[in-house]
Scaffold this active site. Sequence first.
Site, short mmCIF file in Angstrom:
data_model
loop_
_atom_site.label_atom_id
_atom_site.label_comp_id
_atom_site.label_asym_id
_atom_site.label_seq_id
_atom_site.Cartn_x
_atom_site.Cartn_y
_atom_site.Cartn_z
N ASP A 278 35.53 29.12 -7.93
CA ASP A 278 34.70 28.48 -7.16
C ASP A 278 33.24 29.10 -7.32
O ASP A 278 32.34 28.75 -6.32
CB ASP A 278 35.03 28.09 -5.69
CG ASP A 278 34.31 27.00 -5.08
OD1 ASP A 278 33.97 25.83 -5.88
OD2 ASP A 278 34.29 26.85 -3.89
N ASP B 11 38.80 23.22 -11.09
CA ASP B 11 37.40 23.52 -11.10
C ASP B 11 37.09 24.58 -12.50
O ASP B 11 35.89 24.80 -12.72
CB ASP B 11 36.60 24.09 -9.84
CG ASP B 11 36.76 23.11 -8.76
OD1 ASP B 11 36.99 22.02 -8.89
OD2 ASP B 11 36.58 23.71 -7.67
N ASP C 131 36.90 20.56 3.36
CA ASP C 131 36.33 20.73 2.23
C ASP C 131 35.63 22.06 2.48
O ASP C 131 35.27 22.73 1.43
CB ASP C 131 35.64 19.77 1.66
CG ASP C 131 36.06 18.47 1.21
OD1 ASP C 131 37.02 18.89 0.29
OD2 ASP C 131 35.91 17.43 1.49
#
Length: 343
Positions: free
Chosen positions: A128, A166, A317
């Site tokens: 991330d 991701d 989130d």
Amino acid sequence: MPAPSRRPATLLTTALTLTLALAATAACTPTPTAQPESAPPHRPAGAGLVDESPFWVDPQSDAARQVAAWEAQGRNSDAQVLRRIADRPMALWGPAGDPGPEIRRARASARAAGRTMVLVAYNIPYRDCGQHSAGGAKDAAAYRSWIGAFADNIADAKALVVLEPDAVPHLVDGCTQAGHRDERLRLLSEAVDRLKRNKNTKVYLDAGHPDWIPDPKKLVDPLYKAGLERADGFALNVSNFQPSAAGREYGATLSKATKGKHFVIDTSRNGDGPLQGDGGQAWCNPPGRALGTPPTDTTDAPLVDAYLWVKRPGESDGTCRGGPPAGKWWPDYALGLARRSTD
């Protein structure tokens, strides 16, 4: 139908006398007081909708625990609404550190129910790019050990694994530093091979979504270097809100460029699509969203192997719009998603 009976007149007279007497008695009897409606009987979360899907429902999810807590408090209406989440299959995200205990728990429960686990491996180093979900294994050796434990504890159980959300798209958008690119691709490729040694494990490499990498062809080379050829396919829309129709179109283009690879779509929160007009924060706890298509392997597109709830609805989130840290349970947000759901 039998013909109506014909009774003698004397029997009719007796019956009339009894009827009048009973009517008089009823007139003197007080009307019973209406009793308040009792709460619906307790039903363990996870017991309602499981038969609609081949995937495992976690009886210990945060949503299931919240249902039990609200029922204990008498919030039966809210608890019933929240069952739209608690009674449906959601992915289990393998915890950092030792993923074994949680995967073993899921494995035992799924086997007992005759269901397939949906799992997420999310521990790649430098994940991330240091943002809301920053973290991951400290180095390559730690990741190899972690993914080995992850796979070992699945064993021969039926499992579908979404591999490293991701990780590949961040290689494409330039977020991952150049010095980490080759190592990441090697680790992903090794992870595919390790997971596929389990005879009943399917693996889908994450490939982002159409609003992130608009040209899906840019994903082809890194996906192949990450082991796509040996995986079962790729995953789209993980933790995002893009409409399923957009995902199917995008996935079909990417599939054509990857020799027909199939894909899965995360529909956990895309019932009303993405939030419009909020720039770079549209992905982070957007208000007014709804649950999407319930998890199923019966889809309306031959290339789509399943609609899944990869992101657990109700988990934050990140610390935006008053939310708790990423991955933490947020009951008010969960209830909103469930209330706006049409399924």
